[in-house]
Design an enzyme around this catalytic site. Structure first.
Site, PDB file in Angstrom:
ATOM      1  N   ASP A  84      40.521  17.117  64.036  1.00  0.00           N
ATOM      2  CA  ASP A  84      41.539  18.076  64.443  1.00  0.00           C
ATOM      3  C   ASP A  84      41.134  19.530  64.239  1.00  0.00           C
ATOM      4  O   ASP A  84      41.951  20.420  64.399  1.00  0.00           O
ATOM      5  CB  ASP A  84      42.858  17.793  63.695  1.00  0.00           C
ATOM      6  N   GLU A  85      39.899  19.772  63.888  1.00  0.00           N
ATOM      7  CA  GLU A  85      39.502  21.129  63.535  1.00  0.00           C
ATOM      8  C   GLU A  85      38.157  21.456  64.157  1.00  0.00           C
ATOM      9  O   GLU A  85      37.257  20.618  64.150  1.00  0.00           O
ATOM     10  CB  GLU A  85      39.315  21.195  62.019  1.00  0.00           C
TER      11      GLU A  85
ATOM     12  N   ASP B 215      42.854  24.566  64.994  1.00  0.00           N
ATOM     13  CA  ASP B 215      43.308  23.503  64.108  1.00  0.00           C
ATOM     14  C   ASP B 215      44.568  22.898  64.723  1.00  0.00           C
ATOM     15  O   ASP B 215      45.573  23.584  64.887  1.00  0.00           O
ATOM     16  CB  ASP B 215      43.591  24.116  62.723  1.00  0.00           C
TER      17      ASP B 215
END
Lengths: 376, 385
Positions: free
Chosen positions: B125-126, B31
């Protein structure tokens, strides 16, 4: 109810019910067969899943009239395993069935006969005599092309289209189509064709395979099809849908025609497709004067190639097919009466237009298969 | 490392079989920390160390991301911008630039894919990574996580928080616990103990309603949820939901990491250390990019027919040039030939800061079955021939 019956005769009655009775327990009564004994008609055995039902009459010694519903699977397994030639069936209290054969005794839990759904009766339906061998052939020549895609429900069966003096069967899954036609006397008295579901056709095939001879009559009512054979009757609900206008997709004779041995092409496709990708079974056909080259190519597995001699003198052509679709046709043509097709006629136009396969010689008018190519 | 010293009776119940250490999966949850805000700080070094809030310009918009400096003031994602401005009057409010975030994100994912093809993106973003089979090449999950973090930091200047566990659920919670710039491992076999003290709201599928329902039963921690009688939970939550939550609370999460195969294109690009001018300087990079694209195409079993060359000049002007091949390919040389031809259509006199090669136009399978009937609104009608 009390009766004495030959074990073989009873086993035959129950065998017919096995493909029809419901396996799921949504409605327990649908997993049962209905046994009805009358002194005038003997034993009457019925099974239904509400879409398809079969009922048959069996000679036996009726000691006492009556009826009861018994689980079809268990009863069939028991009857197949009985030690003697005869069995005595007796309805006991609470819908138990007592079954005795030699020293073996069974008490089987049943359900009240009144719970069994009423089977459709078609007394006014127009039944037409058909040759059981031909009917079987017409099913075999088309049913392989039936779609198994449930969202295209109108393609989930074989289209029966009667017209004056003939009967056609047609099936398609949207990628290939097969059509069989036989001349037939008699009038079905229906305005348009009807679609018979895959499962019902499977049961119809079983009944047709039971005996090659015997009066066989077929009829269509508004929403049902009926097959009547000696002492047995099959009724199925038709698929409620519109069959696509198949005539539009049967191309006129393509320019590139050639004849090839059925067995030879089938064996070649079997071999070469071993190296095609597992899902698509894509093979490439390269047609040249005198030769048909069959090729497969799979980046993970390798390549295969085989040449088959053909009677062809025209322009060369390269075209891709799902080998499975072509093989299905060639396999089905083995069912052709009176003798399996030795040669098949292929008609192609170009690499994006449908190919046509017909049996060679005089049988050419009986059967037509249309297969869409693959873009390779 | 959390809870690594605890021991368990693995045989206490065959029904909640713990994953044994041997054969356990190694799943990473990665993350990016305050991703959008970090990208803004990266692109404008003056913002470094300052509270940055990425939010829409309109008075009705909400906060998309807040840097850790801004979070100290209580600014959170999804908060109305107006409120964030009140909380953090000295903050730098920036309008989001999604194309830029996507670009950086794809470069981060490129780094992830060096370690395993099994990358399941959850958002920009993950992502989850299954590195179980990468261990022989890159070492255990913890080592891989550290290497990924290092690579992202060195190459892009961003920090990633990593969670490592044998199930997705625990990996995700672990990455969150270590934020920012964290690395938390839940060793195989300790998942249940790791989850036990955590509040039930940590679980996916536990929102405010479920949390309240559980609180009424006196259940606040995952350990209590794991041990609660199923009948009790079923009464409050419904049988299916109860069973699912209890299974998760016990650290049993069979969900696999599913690589994102629905990608419409596969690409590789690179921003040069210094701007390059001219064909001779650019071609070696195109070759490398074409080969990388080809390798990834082969990994996902796809072939593309369209090859796109992307050129970003030193002044950030971006041009793309594309062509369609006669047949689909996953061959690096064919891709390079196509990219090289496209390069001729770019201005080779200008300095270039980035090039990229991508392949798209994937074909379903290797051969396409044609339809007999043309689909039409009212079912099947016209023929194709």
């Amino acid at each position: 109810m009390e009766l004495k019956i030959g074990v073989q005769e009873l086993a035959r009655a129950l065998a017919r019910s096995q493909g029809i009775v419901e396996k799921k327990s949504t409605m327990p009564i649908l997993s049962h067969v209905l046994l009805e004994a009358t002194k005038t008609e003997g034993l009457h055995v019925s099974a239904t899943d509400l879409d398809i039902s079969v009922s048959s009459d069996h000679a036996c010694e009726v000691l006492k009239e009556g009826k009861v519903a018994i689980p079809a699977k268990q009863l069939y397994e028991i009857v197949k395993a009985l030690p003697e030639k005869d069995a005595v069936l007796k309805r006991a209290s609470n819908n138990y069935l007592e079954l005795k054969s030699g020293a073996a005794e069974f008490r089987i839990v049943g359900l009240p006969a009144d719970d069994f759904p009423a089977l459709p009766r078609f007394d006014k339906i127009q039944l037409v005599s058909v040759d059981p061998k031909w009917l079987l052939e017409m099913i075999d020549l088309t049913s392989f092309a039936v779609s198994s895609d449930e969202t295209r429900y109108n393609l989930n069966g074989v289209f029966f289209e009667p017209s004056v003096g003939s009967l056609r069967t047609v099936a398609t899954d949207g990628h290939r189509l097969s059509l069989a036609e036989r001349s037939l006397e008699g009038d079905f008295q229906v305005k348009k064709g009807v679609i018979l579901p895959r499962k019902g056709l499977g049961e119809m095939k079983k009944l047709l395979l039971e005996a090659a001879e015997g009066e066989t009559r077929l009829g269509f009512a508004e929403n049902s099809a009926v097959l009547q054979r000696p002492r047995v009757r099959l009724v199925m609900r038709l698929i409620d849908g519109v069959f696509p206008d198949y005539r539009q997709v049967i191309p006129r004779a393509g320019e590139k025609k050639f004849t090839v041995g059925r067995e030879r092409l089938l064996e070649t496709l079997r071999r070469v497709s071993l190296l095609s990708t597992d899902k698509a079974h894509a093979v490439k056909l390269e047609l040249e004067p005198g030769t048909l080259r069959v090729l497969s190519h799979n980046p993970d597995l390798g390549e295969a190639k085989e040449e088959v001699p053909v009677q062809y003198q025209g322009e060369p052509l390269k075209i891709g097919f799902n080998a499975r679709y072509v093989m299905d046709v060639l396999i089905a043509l083995a069912a052709l009466e009176p003798v399996a097709a030795q040669d098949v006629l292929l008609e192609l136009a170009d690499d994006l237009s449908p190919g046509v396969i017909k049996p060679g010689g005089e049988s050419a008018t009986i059967f037509t298969a249309v297969v869409m190519p693959m873009r390779i | 490392m959390l809870n690594s010293g605890q021991n368990f009776d693995l045989s206490n119940s065959p029904r909640h079989r713990q994953m044994s250490t041997k054969g356990a999966r190694a799943i990473l949850h990665l993350d990016l920390d305050a991703f959008y805000a970090s990208v803004e700080q990266l692109d404008a070094p003056a913002l470094h160390g300052r509270p940055v809030v990425v939010a829409g310009p309109s008075s009705r918009s909400v906060v998309c991301a807040a840097s850790y400096e801004a979070r100290k003031f209580g600014v959170r994602s999804a908060m109305p911008t107006v409120r964030a401005k009140k909380l953090c009057p000295g903050g730098v409010f920036v309008t989001p630039r999604f194309p830029r975030y996507e670009e950086i994100s794809s470069r981060v994912f490129e780094i992830y894919r060096r370690f395993t093809p099994l990358v399941e993106p959850l958002s920009l973003d993950e992502a989850f990574l299954d590195v179980t089979t990468s261990e022989s090449l890159h070492g255990p999950g913890r080592v891989i996580a550290a290497a990924v973090k290092r690579a992202v930091k060195e190459e892009l200047g961003l920090t990633v928080s990593a969670g490592i566990a044998d199930v997705k659920l625990a990996a995700k919670i672990a990455s969150d616990l270590g934020k920012p710039d964290g690395l938390v491992e839940v060793p195989p076999g300790t998942t249940r103990a790791f989850l036990e003290p955590l509040p039930v709201s940590r679980l996916w599928g536990v929102g405010r309603v479920t949390e309240k329902a559980l609180a009424r039963l006196g259940i606040h921690r995952l350990g209590q949820l794991a041990d609660a009688p199923e009948a009790l939970l079923a009464g409050a939550l419904g049988r299916g939901h109860a069973r699912d939550l209890r299974t998760l609370a016990r650290g049993e999460d069979p969900r696999e990491v599913v690589a994102d195969e629905e990608a419409k294109s596969v690409g590789a690009e690179e921003t040069f250390e210094e701007d390059l001018v001219g064909r001779e300087a650019l071609l070696p990079h195109l070759l490398g990019q074409a080969e990388r694209v080809a390798r990834r195409l082969r990994e996902v079993g796809k072939k593309g027919r369209t090859v796109t060359l992307k050129v970003k000049y030193a002044d950030f002007e971006l041009v793309t040039r594309r062509c369609t091949l006669p047949s689909a390919t996953d061959d690096g040389h064919v891709l390079f030939q196509a990219a090289r031809a496209q390069l001729e259509r770019a201005d080779l006199c200008r300095p270039v800061r980035l090039t990229g090669v991508s392949a798209s136009g994937f074909q379903a399978g290797r051969a396409e079955q044609l339809e007999l009937f043309e689909p039409s609104p009212d079912g099947l009608t016209a023929a194709t021939s």
